[in-house]
Design a protein around this motif. Sequence first.
Motif, PDB file in Angstrom:
ATOM      1  N   PHE A 192       0.813  -1.214   0.000  1.00  0.00           N
ATOM      2  CA  PHE A 192       0.000   0.000   0.000  1.00  0.00           C
ATOM      3  C   PHE A 192       0.848   1.267   0.000  1.00  0.00           C
ATOM      4  CE2 PHE A 192      -3.366   2.835   1.815  1.00  0.00           C
ATOM      5  CZ  PHE A 192      -4.341   2.591   0.866  1.00  0.00           C
ATOM      6  N   GLU A 193       1.879   1.303   0.829  1.00  0.00           N
ATOM      7  CA  GLU A 193       2.708   2.496   0.923  1.00  0.00           C
ATOM      8  C   GLU A 193       3.610   2.659  -0.298  1.00  0.00           C
ATOM      9  OE1 GLU A 193       2.175   4.775   3.124  1.00  0.00           O
ATOM     10  OE2 GLU A 193       0.615   3.487   3.957  1.00  0.00           O
ATOM     11  N   GLN A 194       4.124   1.556  -0.817  1.00  0.00           N
ATOM     12  CA  GLN A 194       4.949   1.653  -2.022  1.00  0.00           C
ATOM     13  C   GLN A 194       4.126   2.110  -3.225  1.00  0.00           C
ATOM     14  OE1 GLN A 194       7.814  -1.496  -2.896  1.00  0.00           O
ATOM     15  NE2 GLN A 194       7.725  -2.180  -0.764  1.00  0.00           N
ATOM     16  N   ALA A 195       2.883   1.666  -3.289  1.00  0.00           N
ATOM     17  CA  ALA A 195       2.002   2.112  -4.370  1.00  0.00           C
ATOM     18  C   ALA A 195       1.747   3.616  -4.271  1.00  0.00           C
ATOM     19  CB  ALA A 195       0.684   1.342  -4.334  1.00  0.00           C
ATOM     20  N   ALA A 196       1.578   4.105  -3.050  1.00  0.00           N
ATOM     21  CA  ALA A 196       1.387   5.544  -2.849  1.00  0.00           C
ATOM     22  C   ALA A 196       2.620   6.318  -3.296  1.00  0.00           C
ATOM     23  CB  ALA A 196       1.088   5.833  -1.378  1.00  0.00           C
ATOM     24  N   ALA A 197       3.797   5.798  -2.967  1.00  0.00           N
ATOM     25  CA  ALA A 197       5.040   6.469  -3.355  1.00  0.00           C
ATOM     26  C   ALA A 197       5.217   6.465  -4.873  1.00  0.00           C
ATOM     27  CB  ALA A 197       6.225   5.792  -2.673  1.00  0.00           C
ATOM     28  N   MET A 198       4.759   5.409  -5.539  1.00  0.00           N
ATOM     29  CA  MET A 198       4.848   5.342  -6.995  1.00  0.00           C
ATOM     30  C   MET A 198       3.991   6.429  -7.633  1.00  0.00           C
ATOM     31  SD  MET A 198       3.878   2.131  -9.492  1.00  0.00           S
ATOM     32  CE  MET A 198       2.144   2.151  -8.964  1.00  0.00           C
ATOM     33  N   VAL A 199       2.783   6.605  -7.138  1.00  0.00           N
ATOM     34  CA  VAL A 199       1.919   7.667  -7.644  1.00  0.00           C
ATOM     35  C   VAL A 199       2.557   9.024  -7.398  1.00  0.00           C
ATOM     36  CG1 VAL A 199      -0.311   8.830  -7.305  1.00  0.00           C
ATOM     37  CG2 VAL A 199      -0.201   6.326  -7.463  1.00  0.00           C
ATOM     38  N   GLN A 200       3.129   9.200  -6.221  1.00  0.00           N
ATOM     39  CA  GLN A 200       3.777  10.470  -5.900  1.00  0.00           C
ATOM     40  C   GLN A 200       4.991  10.715  -6.779  1.00  0.00           C
ATOM     41  OE1 GLN A 200       2.548  12.885  -3.899  1.00  0.00           O
ATOM     42  NE2 GLN A 200       4.222  14.095  -4.776  1.00  0.00           N
ATOM     43  N   LEU A 201       5.693   9.644  -7.164  1.00  0.00           N
ATOM     44  CA  LEU A 201       6.836   9.783  -8.060  1.00  0.00           C
ATOM     45  C   LEU A 201       6.419  10.387  -9.395  1.00  0.00           C
ATOM     46  CD1 LEU A 201       9.839   9.218  -8.799  1.00  0.00           C
ATOM     47  CD2 LEU A 201       9.078   6.946  -9.593  1.00  0.00           C
ATOM     48  N   PRO A 240      -2.608   0.892  -6.308  1.00  0.00           N
ATOM     49  CA  PRO A 240      -2.321   2.052  -7.160  1.00  0.00           C
ATOM     50  C   PRO A 240      -3.589   2.838  -7.523  1.00  0.00           C
ATOM     51  CG  PRO A 240      -1.148   0.118  -7.961  1.00  0.00           C
ATOM     52  CD  PRO A 240      -2.124  -0.362  -6.934  1.00  0.00           C
ATOM     53  N   LEU A 241      -4.691   2.126  -7.779  1.00  0.00           N
ATOM     54  CA  LEU A 241      -5.944   2.794  -8.129  1.00  0.00           C
ATOM     55  C   LEU A 241      -6.453   3.629  -6.975  1.00  0.00           C
ATOM     56  CD1 LEU A 241      -8.331   3.278 -10.008  1.00  0.00           C
ATOM     57  CD2 LEU A 241      -9.239   1.045  -9.335  1.00  0.00           C
ATOM     58  N   ARG A 242      -6.338   3.123  -5.780  1.00  0.00           N
ATOM     59  CA  ARG A 242      -6.771   3.861  -4.590  1.00  0.00           C
ATOM     60  C   ARG A 242      -6.005   5.181  -4.448  1.00  0.00           C
ATOM     61  NH1 ARG A 242      -6.241   6.699  -0.812  1.00  0.00           N
ATOM     62  NH2 ARG A 242      -6.795   6.370   1.385  1.00  0.00           N
ATOM     63  N   HIS A 243      -4.707   5.141  -4.600  1.00  0.00           N
ATOM     64  CA  HIS A 243      -3.904   6.355  -4.410  1.00  0.00           C
ATOM     65  C   HIS A 243      -4.033   7.314  -5.585  1.00  0.00           C
ATOM     66  CE1 HIS A 243      -2.219   4.930  -0.692  1.00  0.00           C
ATOM     67  NE2 HIS A 243      -1.795   3.817  -1.267  1.00  0.00           N
ATOM     68  N   ALA A 244      -4.087   6.774  -6.795  1.00  0.00           N
ATOM     69  CA  ALA A 244      -4.302   7.636  -7.954  1.00  0.00           C
ATOM     70  C   ALA A 244      -5.676   8.293  -7.867  1.00  0.00           C
ATOM     71  CB  ALA A 244      -4.174   6.830  -9.243  1.00  0.00           C
ATOM     72  N   GLY A 245      -6.680   7.520  -7.461  1.00  0.00           N
ATOM     73  CA  GLY A 245      -8.028   8.048  -7.339  1.00  0.00           C
ATOM     74  C   GLY A 245      -8.124   9.170  -6.313  1.00  0.00           C
ATOM     75  N   ALA A 246      -7.412   9.012  -5.197  1.00  0.00           N
ATOM     76  CA  ALA A 246      -7.424  10.065  -4.177  1.00  0.00           C
ATOM     77  C   ALA A 246      -6.803  11.347  -4.728  1.00  0.00           C
ATOM     78  CB  ALA A 246      -6.668   9.590  -2.945  1.00  0.00           C
ATOM     79  N   TYR A 247      -5.745  11.212  -5.515  1.00  0.00           N
ATOM     80  CA  TYR A 247      -5.119  12.378  -6.139  1.00  0.00           C
ATOM     81  C   TYR A 247      -6.085  13.051  -7.106  1.00  0.00           C
ATOM     82  CZ  TYR A 247      -2.357  14.884  -9.638  1.00  0.00           C
ATOM     83  OH  TYR A 247      -1.894  15.822 -10.532  1.00  0.00           O
ATOM     84  N   TRP A 248      -6.745  12.273  -7.953  1.00  0.00           N
ATOM     85  CA  TRP A 248      -7.660  12.854  -8.931  1.00  0.00           C
ATOM     86  C   TRP A 248      -8.863  13.497  -8.260  1.00  0.00           C
ATOM     87  CZ3 TRP A 248      -6.798   7.709 -11.808  1.00  0.00           C
ATOM     88  CH2 TRP A 248      -5.667   7.830 -12.635  1.00  0.00           C
ATOM     89  N   ARG A 249      -9.337  12.917  -7.175  1.00  0.00           N
ATOM     90  CA  ARG A 249     -10.442  13.530  -6.431  1.00  0.00           C
ATOM     91  C   ARG A 249     -10.019  14.883  -5.861  1.00  0.00           C
ATOM     92  NH1 ARG A 249     -12.473  10.509  -1.139  1.00  0.00           N
ATOM     93  NH2 ARG A 249     -10.330  11.075  -0.579  1.00  0.00           N
ATOM     94  N   ALA A 250      -8.815  14.924  -5.281  1.00  0.00           N
ATOM     95  CA  ALA A 250      -8.317  16.176  -4.721  1.00  0.00           C
ATOM     96  C   ALA A 250      -8.148  17.238  -5.803  1.00  0.00           C
ATOM     97  CB  ALA A 250      -6.992  15.934  -4.004  1.00  0.00           C
ATOM     98  N   GLU A 251      -7.638  16.837  -6.957  1.00  0.00           N
ATOM     99  CA  GLU A 251      -7.471  17.773  -8.062  1.00  0.00           C
ATOM    100  C   GLU A 251      -8.826  18.324  -8.512  1.00  0.00           C
ATOM    101  OE1 GLU A 251      -4.189  18.570 -10.196  1.00  0.00           O
ATOM    102  OE2 GLU A 251      -4.165  18.594  -7.998  1.00  0.00           O
ATOM    103  N   ALA A 252      -9.821  17.458  -8.619  1.00  0.00           N
ATOM    104  CA  ALA A 252     -11.152  17.899  -9.043  1.00  0.00           C
ATOM    105  C   ALA A 252     -11.745  18.885  -8.047  1.00  0.00           C
ATOM    106  CB  ALA A 252     -12.065  16.690  -9.209  1.00  0.00           C
ATOM    107  N   LYS A 253     -11.562  18.619  -6.767  1.00  0.00           N
ATOM    108  CA  LYS A 253     -12.118  19.500  -5.740  1.00  0.00           C
ATOM    109  C   LYS A 253     -11.446  20.869  -5.737  1.00  0.00           C
ATOM    110  CE  LYS A 253     -13.976  16.036  -2.582  1.00  0.00           C
ATOM    111  NZ  LYS A 253     -13.942  15.475  -1.207  1.00  0.00           N
ATOM    112  N   GLU A 254     -10.218  20.921  -6.237  1.00  0.00           N
ATOM    113  CA  GLU A 254      -9.488  22.185  -6.319  1.00  0.00           C
ATOM    114  C   GLU A 254      -9.702  22.882  -7.657  1.00  0.00           C
ATOM    115  OE1 GLU A 254      -7.771  23.776  -3.952  1.00  0.00           O
ATOM    116  OE2 GLU A 254      -8.423  22.214  -2.559  1.00  0.00           O
ATOM    117  N   GLY A 255     -10.622  22.342  -8.478  1.00  0.00           N
ATOM    118  CA  GLY A 255     -10.914  22.964  -9.759  1.00  0.00           C
ATOM    119  C   GLY A 255      -9.915  22.635 -10.846  1.00  0.00           C
TER     120      GLY A 255
END
Length: 293
Positions: free
Chosen positions: A77-86, A131-146
């Motif tokens: 889980f944590e390595q997948a998060a770091a991959m998305v952040q990379l 990876p889908l969980r972490h990518a999805g959280a990023y995309w949700r945050a981006e959408a909420k910020e316009g």
Amino acid sequence: MSTLLEGRVAIVTGAGRGIGRAHALELARHGAVVVVNDYGVSLAGEGTGDSPAHEVVAEIEAMGGRAVANGADVADFEQAAAMVQLAISSFGGLDVLVNNAGFVRDRMLVNTSEEEWDAVIRVHLKGHFAPLRHAGAYWRAEAKEGRQRAARVINTSSGAGLQGSVGQATYSAAKAGIAGLTLVAAQEMGRYGVTVNAIAPVARTRMTEGAFDTSAMAVPEDNSPIVAWLASVESADVTGRMIEIDGSKVTVENGWAHGPSRDLGTRWEAAAVGPALRDLLAAAPAPEAVYGA
């Protein structure tokens, strides 16, 4: 180079060899920058410490593209998060996630060990989820910020997960789970500008060679143009779909759907179930044969 994916940032998991490598190269040819993920494992999923991701990065750079290697265990889980952040820190964002990593440990069901079951389910199913969980959280945050992105997820299922495959109960269960995950993710993430589809690829790779005669099978590269299009902004109206690819043949799969039914209007008695169910089965289409049956 094509401009179909110009400016788009992609992650491809299990991209060091086979189908994943073909995907990474194809996305790069169309202008995407790519995080090339490969943990470096044997066919049975055992760590080798030898990741070919850097070789794929070199190939992409040689064609004038940009890429970075990543050795994350996608089911961690944590390595997948770091991959998305990379992807975000290296290239300024993330637009495309291609979940491809996996391996096989084929056994007849009664010979399958608990360890084999856990290992295959982990890398295929959790390796898609994390990876889908972490990518999805990023995309949700981006959408909420316009800053909603035209994000795309392409998961990897299999005919084994759709029709079943003798000797591959664990693999089939994992790939069927990925199909279900795709349907739910497509509905939940659409509000953030994300489409989620899955492919069922057919190809001659180290996962199929040796299991049966693969001489007439398609090559990994045959699957990647479909992935490239699904990764593009042009595919915005396509989501929640399963697409089987077999060389030059592309098939939109029909999954579980409500068929013939009968509502008794009251609680069923066991003695009445048999005749009623047989009538319904007679009216329903026959299921496709399990591979290897």
